[in-house]
Design a protein around this motif. Structure first.
Motif, PDB file in Angstrom:
ATOM      1  N   GLU A   1       0.810  -1.204   0.000  1.00  0.00           N
ATOM      2  CA  GLU A   1       0.000   0.000   0.000  1.00  0.00           C
ATOM      3  C   GLU A   1       0.853   1.268   0.000  1.00  0.00           C
ATOM      4  OE1 GLU A   1       1.361  -0.554   4.079  1.00  0.00           O
ATOM      5  OE2 GLU A   1       0.555  -1.901   2.529  1.00  0.00           O
ATOM      6  N   GLU A   2       2.155   1.146   0.242  1.00  0.00           N
ATOM      7  CA  GLU A   2       3.039   2.300   0.322  1.00  0.00           C
ATOM      8  C   GLU A   2       4.027   2.293  -0.840  1.00  0.00           C
ATOM      9  OE1 GLU A   2       5.727   4.460   3.732  1.00  0.00           O
ATOM     10  OE2 GLU A   2       5.870   2.291   3.527  1.00  0.00           O
ATOM     11  N   PRO A   3       4.053   3.331  -1.678  1.00  0.00           N
ATOM     12  CA  PRO A   3       4.993   3.357  -2.808  1.00  0.00           C
ATOM     13  C   PRO A   3       6.433   3.373  -2.316  1.00  0.00           C
ATOM     14  CG  PRO A   3       3.964   5.498  -2.521  1.00  0.00           C
ATOM     15  CD  PRO A   3       3.236   4.553  -1.607  1.00  0.00           C
ATOM     16  N   PHE A   4       7.330   2.793  -3.113  1.00  0.00           N
ATOM     17  CA  PHE A   4       8.713   2.647  -2.668  1.00  0.00           C
ATOM     18  C   PHE A   4       9.379   3.986  -2.407  1.00  0.00           C
ATOM     19  CE2 PHE A   4       9.360   3.250  -7.201  1.00  0.00           C
ATOM     20  CZ  PHE A   4      10.537   3.969  -7.268  1.00  0.00           C
ATOM     21  N   TRP A   5       8.957   5.052  -3.099  1.00  0.00           N
ATOM     22  CA  TRP A   5       9.620   6.346  -2.921  1.00  0.00           C
ATOM     23  C   TRP A   5       9.306   6.983  -1.563  1.00  0.00           C
ATOM     24  CZ3 TRP A   5       5.980   5.542  -6.860  1.00  0.00           C
ATOM     25  CH2 TRP A   5       4.738   6.131  -6.678  1.00  0.00           C
ATOM     26  N   LYS A   6       8.491   6.298  -0.759  1.00  0.00           N
ATOM     27  CA  LYS A   6       8.244   6.749   0.607  1.00  0.00           C
ATOM     28  C   LYS A   6       8.950   5.871   1.642  1.00  0.00           C
ATOM     29  CE  LYS A   6       3.805   9.016  -0.231  1.00  0.00           C
ATOM     30  NZ  LYS A   6       2.376   9.110   0.194  1.00  0.00           N
ATOM     31  N   TRP A   7       9.660   4.825   1.167  1.00  0.00           N
ATOM     32  CA  TRP A   7      10.360   3.958   2.101  1.00  0.00           C
ATOM     33  C   TRP A   7      11.454   4.726   2.825  1.00  0.00           C
ATOM     34  CZ3 TRP A   7      11.628  -0.984  -1.273  1.00  0.00           C
ATOM     35  CH2 TRP A   7      10.419  -1.652  -1.570  1.00  0.00           C
ATOM     36  N   PRO A   8      11.623   4.514   4.132  1.00  0.00           N
ATOM     37  CA  PRO A   8      12.824   5.027   4.804  1.00  0.00           C
ATOM     38  C   PRO A   8      14.033   4.199   4.386  1.00  0.00           C
ATOM     39  CG  PRO A   8      11.547   3.690   6.308  1.00  0.00           C
ATOM     40  CD  PRO A   8      10.724   3.795   5.038  1.00  0.00           C
ATOM     41  N   LEU A   9      15.202   4.723   4.663  1.00  0.00           N
ATOM     42  CA  LEU A   9      16.430   4.025   4.274  1.00  0.00           C
ATOM     43  C   LEU A   9      16.487   2.622   4.862  1.00  0.00           C
ATOM     44  CD1 LEU A   9      19.249   3.961   2.981  1.00  0.00           C
ATOM     45  CD2 LEU A   9      20.131   5.041   5.072  1.00  0.00           C
ATOM     46  N   GLU A  10      16.077   2.482   6.121  1.00  0.00           N
ATOM     47  CA  GLU A  10      16.156   1.175   6.770  1.00  0.00           C
ATOM     48  C   GLU A  10      15.328   0.137   6.022  1.00  0.00           C
ATOM     49  OE1 GLU A  10      15.522   4.013   8.222  1.00  0.00           O
ATOM     50  OE2 GLU A  10      17.294   4.320   9.494  1.00  0.00           O
ATOM     51  N   LYS A  11      14.177   0.550   5.501  1.00  0.00           N
ATOM     52  CA  LYS A  11      13.314  -0.372   4.770  1.00  0.00           C
ATOM     53  C   LYS A  11      13.970  -0.799   3.462  1.00  0.00           C
ATOM     54  CE  LYS A  11       9.515  -2.648   4.120  1.00  0.00           C
ATOM     55  NZ  LYS A  11       9.073  -3.699   5.053  1.00  0.00           N
ATOM     56  N   ALA A  12      14.533   0.151   2.721  1.00  0.00           N
ATOM     57  CA  ALA A  12      15.183  -0.171   1.454  1.00  0.00           C
ATOM     58  C   ALA A  12      16.351  -1.127   1.663  1.00  0.00           C
ATOM     59  CB  ALA A  12      15.652   1.113   0.763  1.00  0.00           C
ATOM     60  N   VAL A  13      17.144  -0.880   2.701  1.00  0.00           N
ATOM     61  CA  VAL A  13      18.283  -1.757   2.993  1.00  0.00           C
ATOM     62  C   VAL A  13      17.809  -3.139   3.401  1.00  0.00           C
ATOM     63  CG1 VAL A  13      20.260  -2.114   4.517  1.00  0.00           C
ATOM     64  CG2 VAL A  13      19.804   0.157   3.594  1.00  0.00           C
ATOM     65  N   GLN A  14      16.721  -3.201   4.160  1.00  0.00           N
ATOM     66  CA  GLN A  14      16.201  -4.509   4.571  1.00  0.00           C
ATOM     67  C   GLN A  14      15.734  -5.313   3.370  1.00  0.00           C
ATOM     68  OE1 GLN A  14      12.767  -4.442   7.126  1.00  0.00           O
ATOM     69  NE2 GLN A  14      13.164  -6.495   7.914  1.00  0.00           N
ATOM     70  N   VAL A  15      15.069  -4.662   2.415  1.00  0.00           N
ATOM     71  CA  VAL A  15      14.634  -5.364   1.202  1.00  0.00           C
ATOM     72  C   VAL A  15      15.836  -5.934   0.461  1.00  0.00           C
ATOM     73  CG1 VAL A  15      13.538  -5.100  -1.055  1.00  0.00           C
ATOM     74  CG2 VAL A  15      12.512  -4.030   0.956  1.00  0.00           C
ATOM     75  N   LEU A  16      16.929  -5.177   0.422  1.00  0.00           N
ATOM     76  CA  LEU A  16      18.121  -5.618  -0.302  1.00  0.00           C
ATOM     77  C   LEU A  16      18.895  -6.704   0.437  1.00  0.00           C
ATOM     78  CD1 LEU A  16      19.631  -2.296  -1.719  1.00  0.00           C
ATOM     79  CD2 LEU A  16      18.516  -4.130  -2.992  1.00  0.00           C
ATOM     80  N   ASN A  17      18.801  -6.729   1.753  1.00  0.00           N
ATOM     81  CA  ASN A  17      19.663  -7.630   2.519  1.00  0.00           C
ATOM     82  C   ASN A  17      18.956  -8.817   3.144  1.00  0.00           C
ATOM     83  OD1 ASN A  17      21.882  -6.101   1.921  1.00  0.00           O
ATOM     84  ND2 ASN A  17      22.139  -5.238   3.963  1.00  0.00           N
ATOM     85  N   SER A  18      17.687  -8.677   3.475  1.00  0.00           N
ATOM     86  CA  SER A  18      17.036  -9.778   4.200  1.00  0.00           C
ATOM     87  C   SER A  18      15.545  -9.826   3.904  1.00  0.00           C
ATOM     88  CB  SER A  18      17.254  -9.621   5.719  1.00  0.00           C
ATOM     89  OG  SER A  18      16.763  -8.374   6.170  1.00  0.00           O
ATOM     90  N   SER A  19      15.234  -9.943   2.635  1.00  0.00           N
ATOM     91  CA  SER A  19      13.845 -10.062   2.208  1.00  0.00           C
ATOM     92  C   SER A  19      13.646 -11.389   1.487  1.00  0.00           C
ATOM     93  CB  SER A  19      13.470  -8.896   1.283  1.00  0.00           C
ATOM     94  OG  SER A  19      14.135  -9.006   0.033  1.00  0.00           O
ATOM     95  N   ALA A  20      12.458 -11.593   0.948  1.00  0.00           N
ATOM     96  CA  ALA A  20      12.182 -12.834   0.215  1.00  0.00           C
ATOM     97  C   ALA A  20      13.059 -12.978  -1.018  1.00  0.00           C
ATOM     98  CB  ALA A  20      10.706 -12.873  -0.188  1.00  0.00           C
ATOM     99  N   TRP A  21      13.624 -11.862  -1.510  1.00  0.00           N
ATOM    100  CA  TRP A  21      14.394 -11.879  -2.763  1.00  0.00           C
ATOM    101  C   TRP A  21      15.886 -11.665  -2.525  1.00  0.00           C
ATOM    102  CZ3 TRP A  21       9.996  -9.061  -1.722  1.00  0.00           C
ATOM    103  CH2 TRP A  21       8.820  -9.535  -2.331  1.00  0.00           C
ATOM    104  N   ALA A  22      16.323 -11.738  -1.278  1.00  0.00           N
ATOM    105  CA  ALA A  22      17.727 -11.469  -0.966  1.00  0.00           C
ATOM    106  C   ALA A  22      18.216 -12.402   0.130  1.00  0.00           C
ATOM    107  CB  ALA A  22      17.902 -10.013  -0.531  1.00  0.00           C
ATOM    108  N   ARG A  23      19.416 -12.936  -0.053  1.00  0.00           N
ATOM    109  CA  ARG A  23      20.023 -13.822   0.934  1.00  0.00           C
ATOM    110  C   ARG A  23      21.475 -13.410   1.169  1.00  0.00           C
ATOM    111  NH1 ARG A  23      15.695 -15.011   1.771  1.00  0.00           N
ATOM    112  NH2 ARG A  23      14.593 -16.995   1.764  1.00  0.00           N
ATOM    113  N   GLN A  24      21.923 -13.603   2.399  1.00  0.00           N
ATOM    114  CA  GLN A  24      23.332 -13.444   2.734  1.00  0.00           C
ATOM    115  C   GLN A  24      23.894 -14.817   3.067  1.00  0.00           C
ATOM    116  OE1 GLN A  24      24.138 -10.384   5.687  1.00  0.00           O
ATOM    117  NE2 GLN A  24      22.191  -9.379   5.209  1.00  0.00           N
ATOM    118  N   GLU A  25      24.955 -15.190   2.385  1.00  0.00           N
ATOM    119  CA  GLU A  25      25.617 -16.472   2.641  1.00  0.00           C
ATOM    120  C   GLU A  25      27.025 -16.169   3.145  1.00  0.00           C
ATOM    121  OE1 GLU A  25      23.778 -18.988   2.480  1.00  0.00           O
ATOM    122  OE2 GLU A  25      22.149 -18.358   1.135  1.00  0.00           O
TER     123      GLU A  25
END
Length: 232
Positions: A24-48
């Motif tokens: 419900e919230e467009p990405f251009w309103k995401w705070p930095l912490e949210k954008a980093v979380q999507v990149l580092n620990s979301s359904a589409w990102a893994r750290q090995e």
């Protein structure tokens, strides 16, 4: 990309688990912490992360006795990952303070990456960080030297229906934070790589420095479902 933003991309201090993507919230309103979380620990990102103990008292890099090699595996073909990269660029350049004309110019530069056509391809990116500069240099040289031909028998994408799908194209790392791009077909013989019946998808890269003995990252397809559709 500024050093502070790049560093945030590779932090692992965020809470583990899949990020909740705010539909419900467009990405251009995401705070930095949210954008980093999507990149580092979301359904589409893994750290090995692979660790290596260096023997001897006081040995290692900067007095450290353990070497940490972390690979960041992401599905760039999944729109949330692209949105997160664009959002970080916006925050880096203080997008909210732009005039309407400046925003249009900025959007014109980022829109092609955001709207990239992934209808035929699944794109996996691999980035790398280590607390050992020598390890970082070794992996960087490896990724820069590879081609589709050298990776044909070493880079695979696997699903329940199609084990070890061969790579279709490869692009060495060019942008800081994004990493190397591994491109796979979205269909084989007219049959989709993933369906609603699948439960996981795995990316595998063998003989890469820093991994022991291979880089293997498995993702839940169910976690990638947004509004009833697999986002991949």
């Amino acid at each position: 990309m500024s050093l502070s933003i790049a560093t945030l991309l590779f932090t692992s201090i965020l809470a583990a688990g899949a990020a909740e993507i705010p539909t419900e919230e467009p990405f251009w309103k995401w705070p930095l912490e949210k954008a980093v979380q999507v990149l580092n620990s979301s359904a589409w990102a893994r750290q090995e992360t692979f660790t290596r103990v260096v023997g001897g008292v006081g040995s290692g890099v900067s007095g450290e006795k353990e070497i940490y090699n972390t690979f960041y595996v992401r599905f760039l073909s999944a729109r949330p990952i692209r949105e997160a990269f664009v959002r970080i660029q916006q925050l880096q350049h203080n997008y909210e303070s732009f005039t309407e004309e400046e925003k249009r110019r900025f959007d014109g530069l980022t829109q092609p990456n955001l709207e990239m056509d992934t209808s035929r391809w699944v794109v996996v990116t691999v980035a790398f960080r280590s607390n050992d500069p020598n390890e970082e240099s070794s992996v960087r040289r490896y990724l820069q030297a590879q081609t589709r031909e050298t990776l044909k028998t070493r880079a695979f994408l696997s699903t329940q229906r199609f084990p070890q799908v061969e790579i279709a194209a490869y692009f060495p790392p060019r942008e800081e934070g994004v990493g190397a791009k591994f491109v796979f077909p979205r269909e084989l013989g007219g049959i989709p790589l993933v369906t609603g019946n699948g439960d996981k998808i795995t990316f595998e890269l063998t003989d890469v420095p820093g991994a022991n003995p291979r880089l293997r990252s498995t993702f839940s397809l169910k976690a990638m479902v947004v509004n009833g559709k697999i986002i991949l």
